[in-house]
Design an enzyme around this catalytic site. Structure first.
Site, short mmCIF file in Angstrom:
data_model
loop_
_atom_site.label_atom_id
_atom_site.label_comp_id
_atom_site.label_asym_id
_atom_site.label_seq_id
_atom_site.Cartn_x
_atom_site.Cartn_y
_atom_site.Cartn_z
N LEU A 92 -34.90 -19.26 -16.32
CA LEU A 92 -34.52 -19.98 -17.55
C LEU A 92 -33.57 -21.12 -17.23
O LEU A 92 -33.65 -22.18 -17.84
CB LEU A 92 -33.82 -19.02 -18.51
N ASP A 144 -41.90 -16.84 -14.30
CA ASP A 144 -40.97 -17.96 -14.47
C ASP A 144 -41.70 -19.27 -14.71
O ASP A 144 -41.17 -20.18 -15.35
CB ASP A 144 -40.03 -18.07 -13.27
N GLU A 158 -35.32 -10.96 3.17
CA GLU A 158 -36.59 -11.68 3.11
C GLU A 158 -36.48 -13.12 2.62
O GLU A 158 -37.41 -13.89 2.81
CB GLU A 158 -37.62 -10.89 2.29
N LYS A 216 -14.35 -12.75 -8.10
CA LYS A 216 -14.62 -12.32 -6.72
C LYS A 216 -16.11 -12.25 -6.37
O LYS A 216 -16.51 -12.71 -5.28
CB LYS A 216 -13.93 -10.98 -6.46
N ASP A 252 -23.96 -16.07 -22.25
CA ASP A 252 -25.09 -15.37 -22.87
C ASP A 252 -25.37 -16.02 -24.23
O ASP A 252 -24.45 -16.38 -24.95
CB ASP A 252 -24.74 -13.89 -23.14
N CYS A 284 -57.90 -11.03 -25.21
CA CYS A 284 -58.58 -10.61 -23.99
C CYS A 284 -59.05 -9.16 -24.14
O CYS A 284 -60.01 -8.92 -24.86
CB CYS A 284 -57.69 -10.84 -22.78
N LEU A 285 -58.37 -8.19 -23.53
CA LEU A 285 -58.77 -6.81 -23.77
C LEU A 285 -58.78 -6.51 -25.27
O LEU A 285 -59.64 -5.78 -25.76
CB LEU A 285 -57.80 -5.85 -23.06
N ARG A 305 -62.37 -9.94 -16.15
CA ARG A 305 -63.57 -9.71 -15.36
C ARG A 305 -64.77 -9.44 -16.26
O ARG A 305 -65.88 -9.80 -15.96
CB ARG A 305 -63.29 -8.50 -14.46
N HIS A 311 -56.37 -16.20 -23.15
CA HIS A 311 -54.96 -15.89 -23.41
C HIS A 311 -54.27 -17.10 -24.03
O HIS A 311 -53.68 -17.92 -23.31
CB HIS A 311 -54.24 -15.55 -22.10
N GLU A 330 -51.54 -17.29 -25.50
CA GLU A 330 -50.08 -17.26 -25.38
C GLU A 330 -49.56 -18.14 -24.25
O GLU A 330 -48.41 -18.60 -24.29
CB GLU A 330 -49.57 -15.81 -25.20
N1 GLN Z 1 -59.71 -5.54 -18.45
C1 GLN Z 1 -60.41 -6.57 -19.13
C2 GLN Z 1 -61.25 -7.42 -18.19
O1 GLN Z 1 -61.04 -7.41 -17.01
C3 GLN Z 1 -59.45 -7.45 -19.91
C4 GLN Z 1 -58.51 -8.22 -19.04
C5 GLN Z 1 -57.35 -8.81 -19.82
O2 GLN Z 1 -57.05 -8.38 -20.92
N2 GLN Z 1 -56.66 -9.75 -19.24
O3 GLN Z 1 -62.15 -8.09 -18.62
#
Ligand code: GLN
Length: 552
Positions: free
Chosen positions: A22, A74, A151, A191, A242, A382-383, A474, A519, A521
């Site tokens: 941020l 990020d 690392e 410190k 904050d 998505c899902l 997928r 997505h 978002e």
């Molecule tokens: N599991 C689902 C897929 O692979 C949805 C993936 C997701 O929501 N990003 O298609």
């Protein structure tokens, strides 16, 4: 590129989670407000080549860029706070660096030399930093991890060298540290900051500016003390107090003089910052007229970092609606036909986010059904879209046992499945995959175009015929079931231009029920809330208003 590009390296000390991402994003916002162009890069010391295969419980959200790179969350902050166009050159991990060096070594590119951390790994890191530097005034590079980690040493060595390569006027180091208030002593303690800076100086990096994370404003005496022990100017000790709303951070940093100090040290002449947009945003967010509650029905509800962009997009959706959006996280494993009523009592909208694997899927299906039957706004991402299709197939289209082959490979009705061949609008090529394809790299990733149908919720929200949104999945809608599902009342509101991939579904005769395969978002910004989130929150507000009237 040339070396007139300026570089700001941001490191973190004392402990993690101080908000380095941020802080870096806010620095970007401030420099943009002065008319400069910026880009932001994250260097992550872990060994995974990218975070794509990492468990969200451990690593939080995987943020996807337009070019389909799976990156650290990020980068989501960077995109929300700035106009930087981010892609594969904006996130490097130790794994990615070593992978590249080892590939070169195998090809014989080191001409028989012994390949070592210094100079080969550090050179590779410096090359990666330069890769992100095209055509911008300032490159902000955030180093993941905390000073003192084994690392991160090669990265720190590389950024130390970078100042000699790029010139003293062109590089500054900003260190984010903690200044805790200790109740029993009744004072803040410097410190931990002294130790952290000492550690940094022991590897040859003298910070130019200290961002001190604290719960109160630091007074001039404390600043003078930190300045003396850490060898910086007192005006380079910045209080990073904050805040209740993350979008206040750029304003707070500005009040502390951070952007002034940065341009002074980097010897850049700029106009005065214009922060009216940020001020207006914070004012609007601080005085909402309404409240809505959205249930997020998912799997990673204990670690809300896993839904970082989603949470922000929902909050953004509230801004043009003058609404404060309250998020209620519900573990889908606790939901079934008996508990749905009670768990979703009082919510104004239901959102099922993205996810992988069978766990909790039946609970999500119950939530989708509950929203459909009770006319509660439903947003499936998505899902969440796949869940909506499965639920609709089972309960409205009479396709008993309908499922995604991800969860039940023997389902009689694979309404969601692995499409083995499809025309890819992004690359313009035919794509192929099957169940044996490797897990990494077989997803539909990044920005894809989608054509919207007129007279749909989606079309009204976007007010555009073609849109571009980011994907990470997928499985796909199975076109073999298109007709029976349409007949039962499912609307196909958006498709890939090739006409093969279903991207948005809606339900006729429901106030707001939408599932999208992408997505949204990832593309929402506080200044430009995403159209689907804005529209979803408007529908939730309407629903909440109606509910209030019914109660009276
Ligand atoms: N599991 C689902 C897929 O692979 C949805 C993936 C997701 O929501 N990003 O298609």
């Amino acid at each position: 590129m040339g070396y007139d590009t300026k570089y700001i390296f941001v490191t973190g000390g004392v402990l993690s989670s101080l908000g380095k991402g941020l802080a870096s994003a806010s620095i970007g916002a401030l420099l943009e407000s002065r008319g400069l162009t910026v880009t932001i890069q994250k260097l992550d010391p872990y060994i995974n080549v990218d975070p794509g295969t990492m468990n969200p419980f451990q690593h939080g959200e995987v943020f996807v860029t337009d070019d389909g790179t799976e990156t650290d969350l990020d980068l989501g902050h960077y995109e929300r706070f700035t106009h930087a166009k981010l892609g594969q050159d904006n996130n490097f991990t130790t794994g990615k660096i070593y992978f590249s060096v080892i590939t070169k070594e195998r090809k014989g590119e080191y001409l028989g030399g012994t390949v070592q951390v210094i100079p080969h790994i550090t050179d590779e890191i410096k090359d990666s930093i330069r890769k992100a530097s095209n055509d911008v005034d300032v490159v902000i590079v955030e180093i993941g991890g905390t000073i003192g980690d084994i690392e991160s040493l090669p990265f720190l060595e590389a950024i130390r060298q970078f100042k000699n390569d790029a010139g003293k006027d062109n590089v500054i180091y900003i260190h984010l540290t903690l200044v805790p208030y200790i109740g029993t002593a009744g004072e803040v303690k410097t410190k931990p900051t002294q130790h952290s800076v000492k550690e940094l100086r022991s590897i040859g990096i003298q910070p130019d500016i200290l961002l001190c994370r604290t719960d109160r404003m630091l007074n001039p005496d404390i600043k003078a003390k930190i300045a003396m022990f850490c060898n910086v100017g007192a005006d380079a000790v910045i209080t990073a107090k904050d805040v209740s709303c993350i979008y206040e951070v750029p304003l707070l940093f500005h009040q502390e003089g951070l952007d002034n100090k940065i341009v002074e040290l980097l010897n850049i002449w700029t106009r005065a910052p214009r922060l009216e947009d940020w001020e207006a945003l914070c004012r609007r967010m601080g005085e909402p007229s309404f409240d809505v509650t959205i249930a997020i029905v998912g799997k990673y509800v204990d670690l809300t970092e896993s839904y970082k962009s989603l949470n922000e997009a929902l909050i953004h959706g509230g801004i043009p609606n003058q609404a404060r959006v309250n998020l209620k996280f519900i573990d889908s494993e606790t939901l079934d036909a008996n508990t749905c009523n009670q768990s979703l009592e009082g919510v104004d909208g239901v959102l099922v986010p993205g996810g992988f694997g069978a766990r909790g899927v039946e609970g999500k299906i119950c939530a989708a059904r509950h929203a459909r039957e009770n006319r509660i706004p439903y947003f499936g991402i998505c899902l969440g879209m796949q869940i909506a299709v499965i639920e609709f197939a089972r309960h409205m289209a009479g396709l008993d046992g309908a499922d995604s082959t991800e969860f039940d490979s023997n389902t009689p009705h694979p309404v969601i499945y692995l499409m083995e061949k499809w025309f890819d609008d992004k690359s313009g090529t035919l794509q192929q995959r099957d169940v044996h394809s490797e897990k990494g790299g077989t997803m539909r990733l990044g920005a894809y175009p989608c054509k919207l149908e007129k007279d749909t919720v989606a079309y009204r929200a976007y007010a555009a015929e073609t849109i571009s949104e980011r994907h990470r999945h997928r499985y796909e809608f199975n076109n073999a079931y298109m007709e029976p599902l349409k007949k039962a009342g499912l609307k196909i509101a958006g498709m890939a231009p090739s006409g093969e991939l279903v991207e948005i579904v809606e339900i006729e005769d429901h106030p707001w029920y939408l599932g999208c395969q992408f997505h949204p978002e990832f593309k929402s910004r506080p200044m430009t809330p995403h159209p689907l989130f804005r529209s979803f929150i408007a529908a939730a507000l309407k629903y909440s208003g109606n509910r209030e009237i019914e109660k009276q």
